[in-house]
Design a protein around this motif. Sequence first.
Motif, PDB file in Angstrom:
ATOM      1  N   SER A  53       3.292-101.120 -15.049  1.00  0.00           N
ATOM      2  CA  SER A  53       3.858-101.568 -16.310  1.00  0.00           C
ATOM      3  C   SER A  53       2.972-101.352 -17.419  1.00  0.00           C
ATOM      4  O   SER A  53       1.750-101.322 -17.112  1.00  0.00           O
ATOM      5  CB  SER A  53       4.358-103.016 -16.330  1.00  0.00           C
ATOM      6  OG  SER A  53       3.298-104.030 -16.277  1.00  0.00           O
ATOM      7  N   THR A  91      14.580 -90.121 -18.000  1.00  0.00           N
ATOM      8  CA  THR A  91      15.112 -91.247 -17.129  1.00  0.00           C
ATOM      9  C   THR A  91      14.648 -91.319 -15.850  1.00  0.00           C
ATOM     10  O   THR A  91      14.820 -92.302 -15.064  1.00  0.00           O
ATOM     11  CB  THR A  91      16.697 -91.065 -17.165  1.00  0.00           C
ATOM     12  OG1 THR A  91      16.885 -89.609 -16.835  1.00  0.00           O
ATOM     13  CG2 THR A  91      17.310 -91.030 -18.509  1.00  0.00           C
ATOM     14  N   SER A  92      13.870 -90.120 -15.432  1.00  0.00           N
ATOM     15  CA  SER A  92      13.457 -90.090 -13.999  1.00  0.00           C
ATOM     16  C   SER A  92      12.157 -89.321 -14.144  1.00  0.00           C
ATOM     17  O   SER A  92      12.161 -88.477 -15.044  1.00  0.00           O
ATOM     18  CB  SER A  92      14.640 -89.486 -13.014  1.00  0.00           C
ATOM     19  OG  SER A  92      13.853 -89.002 -11.919  1.00  0.00           O
ATOM     20  N   ASN A 137       9.707 -93.651 -12.237  1.00  0.00           N
ATOM     21  CA  ASN A 137      10.920 -94.105 -11.457  1.00  0.00           C
ATOM     22  C   ASN A 137      10.661 -95.707 -11.222  1.00  0.00           C
ATOM     23  O   ASN A 137      11.211 -96.506 -10.913  1.00  0.00           O
ATOM     24  CB  ASN A 137      10.842 -93.363 -10.189  1.00  0.00           C
ATOM     25  CG  ASN A 137      11.463 -91.795 -10.485  1.00  0.00           C
ATOM     26  OD1 ASN A 137      11.721 -91.537 -11.529  1.00  0.00           O
ATOM     27  ND2 ASN A 137      11.354 -91.246  -9.606  1.00  0.00           N
ATOM     28  N   GLY A 139       9.407 -97.696 -13.467  1.00  0.00           N
ATOM     29  CA  GLY A 139       9.592 -98.301 -14.472  1.00  0.00           C
ATOM     30  C   GLY A 139       8.416 -98.385 -15.635  1.00  0.00           C
ATOM     31  O   GLY A 139       8.500 -99.185 -16.244  1.00  0.00           O
TER      32      GLY A 139
END
Length: 147
Positions: A53, A91-92, A137, A139
């Motif tokens: 993160s 998105t990936s 992936n 996050g």
Amino acid sequence: MNGRLATKTMWGVVGVLLLALPLSACGDDDDGGGTSDNTTPQTSLTVEAKDYSFSPANWKVPAGQEISIEFTNSGSIEHEWAVINLGMALTSGDDFTEDHVLWEIEKQPAGTTVTETFTWDTPGTYQIVCALDGHVNAGMAAILTVS
């Protein structure tokens, strides 16, 4: 000034100070990583990369001004801070190519802090990712708003 008036004045001043104290705590709680309310553009960002993160998870900067970015990898593995081109979003991590990157702080080993500068001329919302294998992936994405 008589004693009674001086006492009243003193207590009036104390009262004003006591009322002002909590209000002063309501000011910008700037942690260097943008703004706590995400409304005031900053020209100096502090970015912390962890496993997996960013902290904070969003920043706001002014368009056309040089921005200083202090990037610290507090994680246990390598991380980077890649700004994806305006209008693109991943998105990936499988969708990632270097053509997606507008600007980046290249991968940094754990425990490293670097400072770099960049100027964003075009207002908009940009996706930030750690583009290393598996990190998107997991996050590891954030938002940069240029206004």
